[in-house]
Design an enzyme around this catalytic site. Structure first.
Site, PDB file in Angstrom:
ATOM      1  N   PRO A  15      -7.185  34.537  20.886  1.00  0.00           N
ATOM      2  CA  PRO A  15      -8.564  34.579  20.577  1.00  0.00           C
ATOM      3  C   PRO A  15      -9.305  33.376  20.546  1.00  0.00           C
ATOM      4  O   PRO A  15      -8.686  32.379  20.003  1.00  0.00           O
ATOM      5  CB  PRO A  15      -8.603  35.175  19.089  1.00  0.00           C
ATOM      6  CG  PRO A  15      -7.340  34.833  18.398  1.00  0.00           C
ATOM      7  CD  PRO A  15      -6.418  34.853  19.635  1.00  0.00           C
ATOM      8  N   MET A  16     -10.247  33.038  21.475  1.00  0.00           N
ATOM      9  CA  MET A  16     -10.954  31.926  21.719  1.00  0.00           C
ATOM     10  C   MET A  16     -12.408  31.726  21.539  1.00  0.00           C
ATOM     11  O   MET A  16     -12.894  32.424  22.359  1.00  0.00           O
ATOM     12  CB  MET A  16     -10.475  31.020  22.953  1.00  0.00           C
ATOM     13  CG  MET A  16      -8.782  30.584  22.973  1.00  0.00           C
ATOM     14  SD  MET A  16      -8.198  29.846  24.390  1.00  0.00           S
ATOM     15  CE  MET A  16      -7.852  31.429  25.568  1.00  0.00           C
ATOM     16  N   GLN A  68     -10.017  40.690  16.467  1.00  0.00           N
ATOM     17  CA  GLN A  68      -9.947  39.523  15.426  1.00  0.00           C
ATOM     18  C   GLN A  68     -11.124  39.506  14.633  1.00  0.00           C
ATOM     19  O   GLN A  68     -12.204  39.424  15.152  1.00  0.00           O
ATOM     20  CB  GLN A  68      -9.578  38.126  15.931  1.00  0.00           C
ATOM     21  CG  GLN A  68      -9.392  37.277  14.755  1.00  0.00           C
ATOM     22  CD  GLN A  68      -8.982  35.828  15.190  1.00  0.00           C
ATOM     23  OE1 GLN A  68      -9.946  35.458  15.617  1.00  0.00           O
ATOM     24  NE2 GLN A  68      -7.810  35.536  15.269  1.00  0.00           N
ATOM     25  N   CYS A  98      -8.487  29.538  11.622  1.00  0.00           N
ATOM     26  CA  CYS A  98      -9.684  28.775  11.918  1.00  0.00           C
ATOM     27  C   CYS A  98      -9.862  27.533  10.857  1.00  0.00           C
ATOM     28  O   CYS A  98     -10.453  27.889   9.873  1.00  0.00           O
ATOM     29  CB  CYS A  98     -10.793  29.504  12.331  1.00  0.00           C
ATOM     30  SG  CYS A  98     -12.141  28.592  13.026  1.00  0.00           S
ATOM     31  N   LYS A 137      -3.164  35.949  11.625  1.00  0.00           N
ATOM     32  CA  LYS A 137      -3.154  34.844  12.378  1.00  0.00           C
ATOM     33  C   LYS A 137      -3.332  33.594  11.521  1.00  0.00           C
ATOM     34  O   LYS A 137      -4.323  33.570  10.774  1.00  0.00           O
ATOM     35  CB  LYS A 137      -4.006  34.702  13.499  1.00  0.00           C
ATOM     36  CG  LYS A 137      -3.505  33.701  14.488  1.00  0.00           C
ATOM     37  CD  LYS A 137      -4.556  33.553  15.801  1.00  0.00           C
ATOM     38  CE  LYS A 137      -3.902  32.407  16.749  1.00  0.00           C
ATOM     39  NZ  LYS A 137      -4.473  31.020  16.190  1.00  0.00           N
ATOM     40  N   ASN A 209       2.463  30.254  18.266  1.00  0.00           N
ATOM     41  CA  ASN A 209       1.065  29.845  19.150  1.00  0.00           C
ATOM     42  C   ASN A 209       1.102  28.367  18.817  1.00  0.00           C
ATOM     43  O   ASN A 209       1.306  27.791  17.741  1.00  0.00           O
ATOM     44  CB  ASN A 209      -0.132  30.348  18.358  1.00  0.00           C
ATOM     45  CG  ASN A 209      -1.581  29.907  18.910  1.00  0.00           C
ATOM     46  OD1 ASN A 209      -2.442  29.367  18.126  1.00  0.00           O
ATOM     47  ND2 ASN A 209      -1.618  29.814  20.156  1.00  0.00           N
ATOM     48  N   GLY A 210       0.622  27.572  19.570  1.00  0.00           N
ATOM     49  CA  GLY A 210       0.177  26.283  19.731  1.00  0.00           C
ATOM     50  C   GLY A 210       1.156  25.450  20.692  1.00  0.00           C
ATOM     51  O   GLY A 210       2.418  25.307  20.552  1.00  0.00           O
TER      52      GLY A 210
END
Length: 343
Positions: A15-16, A68, A98, A137, A209-210
């Protein structure tokens, strides 16, 4: 529609914010039939007090697709998770990663990692009202603490509420002093922390993730974990997704080409303009990386980014983007639009 997370979540697109809207997801689905796609984060306040359809509408072709949510109040999360299921999403994901100050002011995102019981209460409230999976997440820590026990206890507490799937961004979230962009770059990646979680919680589905930008990295992580979530590389170099079905899902390679995907997007842009009056640039912006690394890519991007052409039919814009440039590569000079017949 239900899906098998062990398959769909094997490789996913993160998700961005401002990027993974439904037009972006439609584009990504043209490239990969199997990868799991995520919405931008949608806050519970936006759904409870705003236009639900505007936030939750999506194309049927996007499945499997996850919603999300950003929020912290269990009752609000349950209310919005129910919306998500009613609208047909395949998964509800809670954002606990976030780091932005705006999100912190709403008391959600990464700062929730300091309140694992509150997260657990929110997860349970959602699971009580939906039948689709509820996932979380999160980061490996907040600020500069490097304690494995911190993230272990977070996962342990939330899993006791019924959450079986965790997508772990393998960096800390620094809540003060760094921008969201810096938070994706400055805190060090510590993949071993995520691998250790999987060893300690083998019954849980753990995805990472990352900083993952190559197929080799994905394959290596899948040797340790249940899934890999790819972020900005998937957006900036989207043609990579065209290899995912064969490489990571054991499916037959797709027959699409960059040109066929672009043409399908042109049809989609035209349909969006007819049905909703949506100008093509709002859709085309998501495919600007499609010819990444190819000769002529810069000029192709210039044409598709040129808002002076927004009155043209997107099929005409595509013709311009592929026409030889009389002024040479890297210039903004464009040939005159051809006259095309179209409905």
């Amino acid at each position: 529609m239900k899906y098998d997370y062990q398959r769909a979540g094997r490789v996913s697109v993160a998700p961005m914010m401002d990027w993974t809207d439904r037009h972006c997801r439609y584009f990504h689905r043209l490239l990969s039939r199997h990868a799991l796609l995520y919405t931008e984060m949608v806050t519970t306040g936006a759904l409870i007090h705003g236009d639900v359809a505007r936030h939750l509408q999506f194309n049927d072709q996007e499945h499997p697709v996850a919603l999300q949510l950003g929020g912290s109040e269990p009752a609000d999360l349950a209310h919005c998770a129910k919306f998500g299921e009613q609208w047909g999403y395949d998964e509800i994901n809670l954002n606990c990663g976030c780091p932005s100050e705006r999100v912190q002011r709403g008391t959600f995102g990464a700062c929730l990692m300091a309140e694992p019981q509150l997260v657990a209460d929110g997860v349970k409230a959602m699971l009580d009202v939906v039948s689709v999976p509820v996932t979380v997440k999160h980061r490996i820590g907040i600020d500069k603490g490097e304690s494995y026990e911190f993230v272990r206890d977070f996962v342990g507490t939330v899993s006791e509420a019924g959450c079986n799937t965790f997508i772990v961004h393998a960096r800390n979230a620094w809540l003060k002093g760094l921008s969201p962009k810096e938070n994706r770059e400055v805190p060090p990646l510590r993949y071993e922390m995520v691998h250790r979680l999987k060893r300690e919680f083998p019954q849980l589905t753990i995805a990472i993730n990352g900083g993952i930008t190559t197929g080799e990295q994905v394959t290596a992580q899948l040797g340790e974990l249940d899934g890999v979530m790819v972020g900005r590389e998937a957006y900036h170099n989207p043609w990579w997704l065209a290899s995912w079905d064969e490489a990571f899902f054991g499916a037959a390679a797709g027959e699409q080409t960059r040109e066929s995907v672009e043409s399908a997007m042109v049809d989609y842009m035209a349909a969006q303009a007819t049905a909703h009056g949506r100008p093509w640039p709002t859709v085309a912006r998501h495919m600007l990386g499609l010819r990444h690394g190819l000769p002529g890519a810069r000029r192709w991007r210039q044409v598709w980014s040129d808002h002076k052409l927004k009155t043209l039919h997107p099929r005409e814009v595509m013709a311009l983007a592929h026409a030889p440039s009389p002024a040479g590569e890297g210039t903004t000079a464009l040939p005159q639009p051809p006259v095309l017949a179209h409905a």
